[in-house]
Design an enzyme around this catalytic site. Sequence first.
Site, PDB file in Angstrom:
ATOM      1  N   THR A  89     -31.878 -30.366  15.749  1.00 56.13           N
ATOM      2  CA  THR A  89     -32.802 -29.835  16.758  1.00 56.13           C
ATOM      3  C   THR A  89     -33.450 -31.028  17.466  1.00 56.13           C
ATOM      4  O   THR A  89     -34.542 -31.465  17.094  1.00 56.13           O
ATOM      5  CB  THR A  89     -33.876 -28.941  16.119  1.00 56.13           C
ATOM      6  OG1 THR A  89     -34.363 -29.567  14.921  1.00 56.13           O
ATOM      7  CG2 THR A  89     -33.322 -27.582  15.768  1.00 56.13           C
ATOM      8  N   CYS A 264     -36.230 -36.862  12.633  1.00 57.53           N
ATOM      9  CA  CYS A 264     -37.309 -36.018  12.104  1.00 57.53           C
ATOM     10  C   CYS A 264     -38.688 -36.446  12.600  1.00 57.53           C
ATOM     11  O   CYS A 264     -39.273 -35.797  13.449  1.00 57.53           O
ATOM     12  CB  CYS A 264     -37.291 -36.034  10.573  1.00 57.53           C
ATOM     13  SG  CYS A 264     -35.948 -35.076   9.852  1.00 57.53           S
TER      14      CYS A 264
END
Length: 424
Positions: A89, A264
């Site tokens: 993502t 992240c």
Amino acid sequence: MKIAVVGLGYVGLPLARLFATKYSVVGFDINQVRVNELNTGIDSTLEIEQSLLESVLLKKPTNNAVGLLCSTDLDDIKDCNYYIVTVPTPVDKNNRPDLTPLYKSSETVGKVLKKGDIVIYESTVYPGVTEDECVPVLEKISGLKFNVDFFAGYSPERINPGDKLHTVEKILKVTAGSTPEIGIKVNDLYRSVITAGTHLAPTIKVAEAAKVIENSQRDINIAFVNELSKIFNILGIDTHDVLEAAGTKWNFLPFKPGLVGGHCIGVDPYYLAQKAQEMGYHPEIILAGRRLNDSMGEYVASQVVKLMIKKGVVVNGAELLMLGITFKENCPDVRNTKIVDVIAALKEYGMKISIYDPWANPSEVKHEYNLNTTNELPTQKFDAVVLGVSHNEFADLDFNTILKTQSVLYDVKGILGSKADGKL
């Protein structure tokens, strides 16, 4: 029980390998090259050793045999009843969440979804993405009704690339389901292979929020020590000495200054900020931390240039060696590496940059950033050397062999001690 893991990257492969020790697992990926290498026992991400991967590999589709089959063929996952989505993502160039991989993988799963199936997402997202963004895609493509014909779960990944100590089974797993009963099923599935245990969250949104704040918290803490580093540099104080002294208190958090990249920590806060802004709230601390951390590449470059000027090294046309380009040490992952920000800033000063990284794949770096790298230490001598990543190979490097008599050695990671002319 048959499990499909959709996406065989840093997250999906270790998970698929672990489940394959007890269940029939199909690892699905659209990258044929990746699937081909995995089926020969080779993992280019270096997360799974060849012997470990080969121990679970199935060479051809077998009726529910325990083990792992890696495939790009949709037919190979149509008889699965658990679908675990582990796609990335990212954010776009404007730092806005890009849910395209999630939409595409949801479409893929929707094509084979059947009554009674459970779709579990592991991708890091803002609260609401699973049920508000992914589930509608599943419903549209499959023609099935959510929480009647099929169900959803969420179990955020906590993979730490390159970490051979905290492997997937040794990291406690948060789980959640779209109904209380499905939550228990999802939790039982993970608990059957995760030796560290599980934590069943009350809702999917709670689990999504828990994951996104884990990395946002780290991002803010690193931003704090990065700001301290700037202040102490002005004051002529060694930041690492300060942190070591402060660390003698039992509840002092041991964060260090550095470049915040990767898939992240440098990305997830933007997901939370985006959702907050959609709801009419402008997050101040989260975005302030992001701005500061995103500025560190240019800051490092400016510090290198200042040192060169002080030592009488001509900046324009200087030859500089960057040691490392991956986003962290002892890992080949170059996603969202902030070393490229340092390189871009140094080039603006007219420097000629060479990049040596024994872990990075030169073709991948070329494709992602249009930069040339080498896996071999150059034989020439440089006007400046910047240690950007603390790979093990750099710890015992004889810098005299690569530095000119009048030169600068800068240590981004603070591992070189007194050998460095400057450090972050």
